[in-house]
Design a protein around this motif. Sequence first.
Motif, PDB file in Angstrom:
ATOM      1  N   VAL A 129      -5.506  -9.482 -18.402  1.00  0.00           N
ATOM      2  CA  VAL A 129      -4.629  -9.241 -19.551  1.00  0.00           C
ATOM      3  C   VAL A 129      -3.346 -10.068 -19.494  1.00  0.00           C
ATOM      4  CG1 VAL A 129      -5.475  -6.910 -19.993  1.00  0.00           C
ATOM      5  CG2 VAL A 129      -3.552  -7.254 -18.411  1.00  0.00           C
ATOM      6  N   HIS A 130      -3.086 -10.640 -18.344  1.00  0.00           N
ATOM      7  CA  HIS A 130      -1.805 -11.333 -18.118  1.00  0.00           C
ATOM      8  C   HIS A 130      -2.014 -12.261 -16.927  1.00  0.00           C
ATOM      9  CE1 HIS A 130       2.415 -11.717 -16.736  1.00  0.00           C
ATOM     10  NE2 HIS A 130       2.767 -11.410 -17.967  1.00  0.00           N
ATOM     11  N   LYS A 131      -1.200 -13.308 -16.819  1.00  0.00           N
ATOM     12  CA  LYS A 131      -1.367 -14.231 -15.697  1.00  0.00           C
ATOM     13  C   LYS A 131      -1.239 -13.536 -14.348  1.00  0.00           C
ATOM     14  CE  LYS A 131       3.474 -15.737 -15.482  1.00  0.00           C
ATOM     15  NZ  LYS A 131       4.394 -16.905 -15.558  1.00  0.00           N
ATOM     16  N   SER A 132      -0.559 -12.380 -14.339  1.00  0.00           N
ATOM     17  CA  SER A 132      -0.328 -11.673 -13.072  1.00  0.00           C
ATOM     18  C   SER A 132      -1.154 -10.405 -12.916  1.00  0.00           C
ATOM     19  CB  SER A 132       1.158 -11.325 -12.925  1.00  0.00           C
ATOM     20  OG  SER A 132       1.947 -12.482 -12.883  1.00  0.00           O
ATOM     21  N   TYR A 133      -2.002 -10.071 -13.914  1.00  0.00           N
ATOM     22  CA  TYR A 133      -2.702  -8.786 -13.854  1.00  0.00           C
ATOM     23  C   TYR A 133      -4.159  -8.898 -14.283  1.00  0.00           C
ATOM     24  CZ  TYR A 133       1.881  -6.631 -13.300  1.00  0.00           C
ATOM     25  OH  TYR A 133       3.119  -6.282 -12.833  1.00  0.00           O
ATOM     26  N   LEU A 134      -5.010  -8.248 -13.488  1.00  0.00           N
ATOM     27  CA  LEU A 134      -6.431  -8.098 -13.779  1.00  0.00           C
ATOM     28  C   LEU A 134      -6.725  -6.601 -13.761  1.00  0.00           C
ATOM     29  CD1 LEU A 134      -9.323  -9.489 -13.981  1.00  0.00           C
ATOM     30  CD2 LEU A 134      -9.414  -9.211 -11.479  1.00  0.00           C
ATOM     31  N   ILE A 135      -7.215  -6.043 -14.884  1.00  0.00           N
ATOM     32  CA  ILE A 135      -7.353  -4.584 -14.964  1.00  0.00           C
ATOM     33  C   ILE A 135      -8.817  -4.169 -15.081  1.00  0.00           C
ATOM     34  CG2 ILE A 135      -5.082  -4.365 -16.053  1.00  0.00           C
ATOM     35  CD1 ILE A 135      -6.564  -3.843 -18.708  1.00  0.00           C
ATOM     36  N   ASN A 136      -9.102  -2.973 -14.584  1.00  0.00           N
ATOM     37  CA  ASN A 136     -10.406  -2.333 -14.767  1.00  0.00           C
ATOM     38  C   ASN A 136     -10.323  -1.550 -16.085  1.00  0.00           C
ATOM     39  OD1 ASN A 136     -12.748  -0.828 -14.651  1.00  0.00           O
ATOM     40  ND2 ASN A 136     -12.544  -0.338 -12.475  1.00  0.00           N
ATOM     41  N   VAL A 137     -11.040  -2.003 -17.106  1.00  0.00           N
ATOM     42  CA  VAL A 137     -10.849  -1.438 -18.446  1.00  0.00           C
ATOM     43  C   VAL A 137     -11.233   0.038 -18.525  1.00  0.00           C
ATOM     44  CG1 VAL A 137     -11.131  -3.681 -19.559  1.00  0.00           C
ATOM     45  CG2 VAL A 137     -13.130  -2.203 -19.252  1.00  0.00           C
TER      46      VAL A 137
END
Length: 251
Positions: free
Chosen positions: A201-209
């Motif tokens: 979602v962001h250059k610094s964040y990867l989320i488990n939807v």
Amino acid sequence: MLRTVIIDDEAHMRQTLENLVHQYCPNIEVVAKADGVESGELAIRRTHPDLILLDIRMEDGTGFDLLRRLDPIDFKVIFITAFDEFAIRAFRFSALDYLLKPVDPDELIDAVRKADATFQGDFNTQLDALSEHLKLQDKTARKLIVKTSDFIHLLCIQDILFCESDGSYTNIYLADGSRITASAILRDYEDMLADYGFFRVHKSYLINVRYIQKFERADGGYVIIKGDHKVPVASRKKELLLEMFERLAHI
């Protein structure tokens, strides 16, 4: 010196590997070569090596068939393989080294260095994880090997809430409220987890939807993840995220 056995069913590949280690890996002593599962088992039992350079697919079976015959595993393994997307993904999840044919000398040097520095117990944990990955059909049950400065962690993928970039490291936030700082960059986890319900979602964040609780439009937009974690959404990712919400709503 690392006493090493080379196992590959192609004679020219065995010779190429031996030439490469003689030229680039002065800490390796090749003590035997073998052309398959049967001859490989005999060579290992006879020489008691520290390291095996092991082909995955051979005429009389696979490298994994060979390893199943040997208990305990008291040596390190660097796998040699032709391109196989499923197998390579399993290696990456398990943090085990593999070399693609044709073998690149720099990659060989790096793999040998890491194998030499890895504790045997840690290697066996990684090997067990690889074996499970290759057998599993249920993606949600798969586990991820995460290396930190002090430990090797075996994480269930679906226990990961989100990953946060921290320079050359990645902070991994878990559903139980804990956090692990991994010795790898965020891009590495994005590549591995893209097919498992994770979204950058962001250059610094990867989320488990699966853990998204709501999307807030204020302050440029952010998602609230389970545990009241507030994660920003980059403007260029916002539309993709909302489209994903629409798709999920109609499943």
